[in-house]
Design an enzyme around this catalytic site. Structure first.
Site: not given
Ligand code: NAP
Length: 284
Positions: A51, A95, A118
């Site tokens: 990322k 995460q 997300d």
């Protein structure tokens, strides 16, 4: 024919880099993504590095906050609260998975929906299902639709079968396919005679997490096969998907490889979500 998510993501990232440069001129700063990594799971560390690398390629400012696995839920919520209130932070990503003592839904719920890159926040999920405009849509399902579009696959009226019903892949990709007027069947671990169902598919999306689970006898000739799985082949130790690629590739009309298929598109869509959150914040 192999659908390369890797190639498409290179093209999309190049386009995004040009867009970010323009946005920087217009608004005086680049979009800013903050990633929080709790613990030292090697898989999560690798995803977080990916990322950061993609952010750099696109020109997005990336901050990764590393926290010890022993961090309390309250402390993590405190960090999220500070980031929510920071006008120079556009996207927040925690995460997953988190250590067991931390309740994932509580953490996801705490992220401002406008910064939920997300697309996991309950209000963004609800908006997807209610067909109101969500702030963000989950990256992997979005990436799958982009891949199908780029490959020129017509979805309207097609029989699409999704194996897997997780909140992050199976269910949202099924909804996106439905929104594009495919006729969608969702399968799971209790589905009876799965091969009979998958053989009826014109588009088959597999997201179960079992190495090479989908075999040639489960796929009809000409099927478009999207393999979401990321597994280790127990025999070779190499990365492999949920589909037995060697066996299915000659039968499928189109197929995504692992690695280099859905994975790169997930990160690319994360970059797109961050840019969108930034633009909306600047225009608010
Ligand atoms: P998950 O939450 O574990 O869900 C797995 C789903 O597969 C469940 O719905 C389960 O059914 C179903 N399933 C398991 N065994 C099955 C079987 N024998 N027959 C039929 N269905 C079965 O997994 P996930 O988070 O959706 O991830 C799936 C895979 O995609 C994993 O390999 C993951 O690493 C990968 N992934 C890749 C990306 C990417 O960017 N490439 C992103 C996310 C995930 P039940 O509901 O009945 O238990």
């Amino acid at each position: 024919m192999i659908i390369s998510g890797k190639e498409l993501s290179v093209k999309l990232k190049r386009e995004m880099a040009a867009k970010v440069a323009q946005l920087k001129q217009k608004y005086g700063r680049a979009p800013h993504l903050v990633v929080i990594l709790v613990g030292d799971d090697p898989g999560s560390q690798s995803y977080v590095r990916g990322k950061a690398k993609a952010s750099e390629e696109v020109g997005i400012t990336n901050t990764t906050i590393y926290k010890d696995a022993g961090i309390s839920q309250e402390e993590l919520l405190g960090i999220i609260g500070t980031l929510n209130a920071d006008p120079e932070v556009d996207g927040i990503l925690v995460q997953l998975p988190l250590p067991e003592h931390i309740d994932e839904p509580t953490i996801i719920n705490a992220i401002a929906k406008e910064k939920d890159v997300d697309g996991f926040h309950p209000l963004n999920v609800a908006a997807l299902w209610m067909k109101t405009r969500p702030c963000t849509v989950a990256c992997t399902p979005q990436g799958i639709i982009r891949l199908l579009d780029e490959a020129g696959v017509e979805l309207k009226g097609k029989r699409a079968v999704v194996i897997g019903r997780s909140q992050i892949v199976g269910l949202p990709v099924a909804k996106l396919l439905l929104d594009r007027n495919a006729t969608v069947t969702i399968c799971h671990s209790r589905t009876r005679d799965l091969p009979a169902v998958t053989r009826g598919a014109e588009i088959l999306v597999v997201a179960i997490g079992r190495p090479k689970f989908v075999t040639a006898d489960m796929v009809s000739p000409g099927t478009v096969v999207i393999d979401v799985g990321v597994n280790r082949d127990p025999e070779t130790g190499k990365l492999c998907g949920d589909v037995d690629f060697e066996a299915v590739e000659p039968i499928a009309s189109l197929i995504t490889p692992v690695p280099g298929g859905v994975g790169p598109m997930t990160i690319t869509c994360l970059m797109e979500n961050t840019i969108e959150c930034f633009i909306r914040s600047m225009e608010r």
